[in-house]
Design an enzyme around this catalytic site. Structure first.
Site, PDB file in Angstrom:
ATOM      1  N   HIS A 157      31.869 -25.423  -7.456  1.00 25.56           N
ATOM      2  CA  HIS A 157      33.275 -26.227  -7.578  1.00 25.56           C
ATOM      3  C   HIS A 157      33.414 -26.664  -6.144  1.00 25.56           C
ATOM      4  O   HIS A 157      32.589 -26.376  -5.361  1.00 25.56           O
ATOM      5  CB  HIS A 157      34.527 -25.323  -8.187  1.00 25.56           C
ATOM      6  CG  HIS A 157      34.751 -24.037  -7.303  1.00 25.56           C
ATOM      7  ND1 HIS A 157      35.043 -23.963  -5.826  1.00 25.56           N
ATOM      8  CD2 HIS A 157      34.256 -22.822  -7.657  1.00 25.56           C
ATOM      9  CE1 HIS A 157      35.077 -22.856  -5.611  1.00 25.56           C
ATOM     10  NE2 HIS A 157      34.663 -22.146  -6.709  1.00 25.56           N
ATOM     11  N   HIS A 159      32.913 -24.245  -3.064  1.00 25.80           N
ATOM     12  CA  HIS A 159      31.366 -24.094  -2.577  1.00 25.80           C
ATOM     13  C   HIS A 159      30.904 -25.449  -1.963  1.00 25.80           C
ATOM     14  O   HIS A 159      30.240 -25.172  -1.071  1.00 25.80           O
ATOM     15  CB  HIS A 159      30.409 -23.989  -3.969  1.00 25.80           C
ATOM     16  CG  HIS A 159      30.985 -22.557  -4.707  1.00 25.80           C
ATOM     17  ND1 HIS A 159      31.284 -22.780  -5.892  1.00 25.80           N
ATOM     18  CD2 HIS A 159      30.573 -21.380  -4.562  1.00 25.80           C
ATOM     19  CE1 HIS A 159      31.598 -21.432  -6.645  1.00 25.80           C
ATOM     20  NE2 HIS A 159      30.828 -20.774  -5.679  1.00 25.80           N
ATOM     21  N   LYS A 193      38.421 -17.040   0.608  1.00 28.00           N
ATOM     22  CA  LYS A 193      39.343 -16.678  -0.564  1.00 28.00           C
ATOM     23  C   LYS A 193      38.795 -15.405  -1.062  1.00 28.00           C
ATOM     24  O   LYS A 193      39.889 -14.572  -1.209  1.00 28.00           O
ATOM     25  CB  LYS A 193      39.095 -17.523  -1.941  1.00 28.00           C
ATOM     26  CG  LYS A 193      39.815 -17.135  -3.213  1.00 28.00           C
ATOM     27  CD  LYS A 193      39.473 -18.130  -4.129  1.00 28.00           C
ATOM     28  CE  LYS A 193      38.403 -17.810  -4.931  1.00 28.00           C
ATOM     29  NZ  LYS A 193      38.505 -16.359  -5.744  1.00 28.00           N
ATOM     30  N   VAL A 199      39.555 -23.672  -0.532  1.00 30.60           N
ATOM     31  CA  VAL A 199      39.906 -25.050  -1.004  1.00 30.60           C
ATOM     32  C   VAL A 199      40.821 -24.652  -2.306  1.00 30.60           C
ATOM     33  O   VAL A 199      40.402 -23.780  -2.878  1.00 30.60           O
ATOM     34  CB  VAL A 199      38.459 -25.509  -1.326  1.00 30.60           C
ATOM     35  CG1 VAL A 199      38.595 -27.100  -1.955  1.00 30.60           C
ATOM     36  CG2 VAL A 199      37.622 -25.733  -0.158  1.00 30.60           C
ATOM     37  N   MET A 231      26.887 -17.629  -6.905  1.00 30.34           N
ATOM     38  CA  MET A 231      26.884 -17.141  -8.022  1.00 30.34           C
ATOM     39  C   MET A 231      26.799 -18.556  -9.153  1.00 30.34           C
ATOM     40  O   MET A 231      26.941 -18.122 -10.480  1.00 30.34           O
ATOM     41  CB  MET A 231      27.574 -16.046  -8.836  1.00 30.34           C
ATOM     42  CG  MET A 231      27.546 -14.914  -7.871  1.00 30.34           C
ATOM     43  SD  MET A 231      27.961 -13.262  -8.506  1.00 30.34           S
ATOM     44  CE  MET A 231      29.591 -13.481  -9.058  1.00 30.34           C
ATOM     45  N   GLN A 273      35.675  -9.414   0.711  1.00 29.57           N
ATOM     46  CA  GLN A 273      34.075  -9.553   0.903  1.00 29.57           C
ATOM     47  C   GLN A 273      33.599  -9.924   2.353  1.00 29.57           C
ATOM     48  O   GLN A 273      32.617  -9.521   2.854  1.00 29.57           O
ATOM     49  CB  GLN A 273      33.872 -10.603  -0.218  1.00 29.57           C
ATOM     50  CG  GLN A 273      32.171 -11.142  -0.164  1.00 29.57           C
ATOM     51  CD  GLN A 273      31.778 -11.874  -1.120  1.00 29.57           C
ATOM     52  OE1 GLN A 273      31.598 -11.139  -2.443  1.00 29.57           O
ATOM     53  NE2 GLN A 273      31.846 -13.174  -1.159  1.00 29.57           N
ATOM     54  N   GLN A 307      26.993  -6.349  -9.150  1.00 33.85           N
ATOM     55  CA  GLN A 307      28.280  -6.260  -8.551  1.00 33.85           C
ATOM     56  C   GLN A 307      29.586  -6.436  -9.452  1.00 33.85           C
ATOM     57  O   GLN A 307      30.536  -6.449  -9.275  1.00 33.85           O
ATOM     58  CB  GLN A 307      28.506  -7.463  -7.430  1.00 33.85           C
ATOM     59  CG  GLN A 307      28.462  -8.756  -8.037  1.00 33.85           C
ATOM     60  CD  GLN A 307      28.459  -9.794  -6.869  1.00 33.85           C
ATOM     61  OE1 GLN A 307      27.486 -10.291  -6.236  1.00 33.85           O
ATOM     62  NE2 GLN A 307      29.603 -10.611  -6.802  1.00 33.85           N
ATOM     63  N   GLY A 355      33.458 -18.046   1.794  1.00 33.59           N
ATOM     64  CA  GLY A 355      34.834 -18.482   1.670  1.00 33.59           C
ATOM     65  C   GLY A 355      35.690 -17.511   1.913  1.00 33.59           C
ATOM     66  O   GLY A 355      35.663 -16.371   1.809  1.00 33.59           O
TER      67      GLY A 355
HETATM   68  O1  PAF Z   1      31.031 -14.622  -3.590  1.00 33.99           O
HETATM   69  C1  PAF Z   1      30.205 -14.558  -4.445  1.00 33.99           C
HETATM   70  O2  PAF Z   1      30.097 -15.624  -5.201  1.00 33.99           O
HETATM   71  C2  PAF Z   1      29.291 -13.613  -4.499  1.00 33.99           C
HETATM   72  O3  PAF Z   1      29.745 -12.260  -4.356  1.00 33.99           O
HETATM   73  C3  PAF Z   1      27.956 -13.387  -3.477  1.00 33.99           C
HETATM   74  C4  PAF Z   1      28.055 -13.375  -2.066  1.00 33.99           C
HETATM   75  C5  PAF Z   1      27.245 -14.711  -3.748  1.00 33.99           C
HETATM   76  C6  PAF Z   1      27.178 -12.339  -3.750  1.00 33.99           C
HETATM   77  O4  PAF Z   1      26.535 -12.248  -5.233  1.00 33.99           O
END
Ligand code: PAF
Length: 284
Positions: free
Chosen positions: A34, A37, A149, A176, A30, A153, A61, A147
């Protein structure tokens, strides 16, 4: 590195890469990137031939409209950061491109979504599943990198892939951390200096908790963590649960033959932070 915002451009580039037999690695984000990612992108580069990163703040979301408004966005900064990584293609669509009409799909992840984040952020994982499903359909990656973290999810996305038999391998990537231990998150940049200084108390408490499994029961330890974090005037625990790493159900005893993960969500002012720590791992 190419940057596109339309699905048609994305498909043209990917069709050409795939026709050369290249494998596609995908890192959905999103934005507000950092080093956490970037570690996903580098891992994708090690495991696949062509790396795609999506930057899309997914409205479906966010169960809290203020949180969506507040979410940090800086596409140019993200592109500069990605420019020196393994990323070869950035997909940064507008909301209308991803959702030309409202997505009314309802997913069912059973017990996986009734605990922790699922319980405290109703509808959150349905929105994540909607967008991940759409992005997987657009990119059709061989491997996608997520990740640890966002532990719940990750488990839900694995369940999604299994439910829909999607032909993509989900690759989990280590958390991280900042030099002082705070788990990296796009939300960290919203903390003011005092909040940032105190937020480190979360990871420090989790680390200390890991050394207390001989002296406390699971229930006692959960209480200890919450009391300790809430003892800091900047922090308020939303939940801390020690769950098994497959069904995400709370464990009652250290003797249960499952891998145990302590997952936490903490409010630091208006900012909500999550983190987790693995307790004793078992040989399965
Ligand atoms: O983890 C995230 O940044 C978001 O939930 C994702 C997986 C990109 C979906 O929008």
């Amino acid at each position: 590195m190419q940057v596109v915002k339309w699905i048609s451009e994305l498909r043209t580039i990917l069709d050409s890469e795939k026709s050369e037999g290249k494998t596609i690695g995908f890192v959905p984000t999103m934005g507000a990137l950092h080093p956490g990612h970037i570690s996903l992108v580098e891992k994708a580069g090690q495991h696949t031939d062509f790396v795609v990163v999506s930057i899309f703040v997914n409205p479906t979301q966010f169960n809290d409209k203020e949180d969506l408004k507040r979410y940090p966005r800086d596409l140019n900064k993200d592109l500069t950061l990605l420019g020196s990584t393994a990323c070869q293609l950035v997909f940064a669509p507008e909301v209308e491109e991803v959702y030309p009409e409202p997505d009314t799909r309802r997913f069912n992840f059973g017990m996986l979504e009734t605990v922790m984040e699922g319980k405290h952020r109703p509808g959150h994982f349905n929105g994540v599943a909607q967008v991940v499903c759409k992005l997987f359909g657009m990119v059709q990656p061989d491997k996608a990198f997520f990740g640890l973290k966002d532990f719940q999810q990750l488990i839900i996305i694995k369940a999604l892939v299994k439910q829909l038999t999607l032909p993509v391998e989900i690759v989990p990537c280590e958390i991280v951390r900042e030099a002082d231990g705070l788990a990296m998150s796009s939300r960290n940049m919203l903390l003011d200096a005092d909040q940032r200084k105190n937020a480190v108390h979360i990871s420090q408490t989790l680390l200390e908790a890991r050394n207390k499994t001989r002296e406390m029961s699971v229930k006692e330890l959960c209480k200890w963590v919450i009391t300790r974090i809430d003892g800091n005037e900047y922090l308020k625990t939303e939940y801390f649960e020690i769950v098994d790493d497959e069904r995400l159900q709370p464990v009652k005893s250290w003797n249960e033959p499952v891998n145990k993960v302590g997952c936490i969500a903490v409010h630091c002012g208006k900012i909500r932070l999550i983190d987790n720590i693995v307790f004793n791992e078992i040989d399965k």
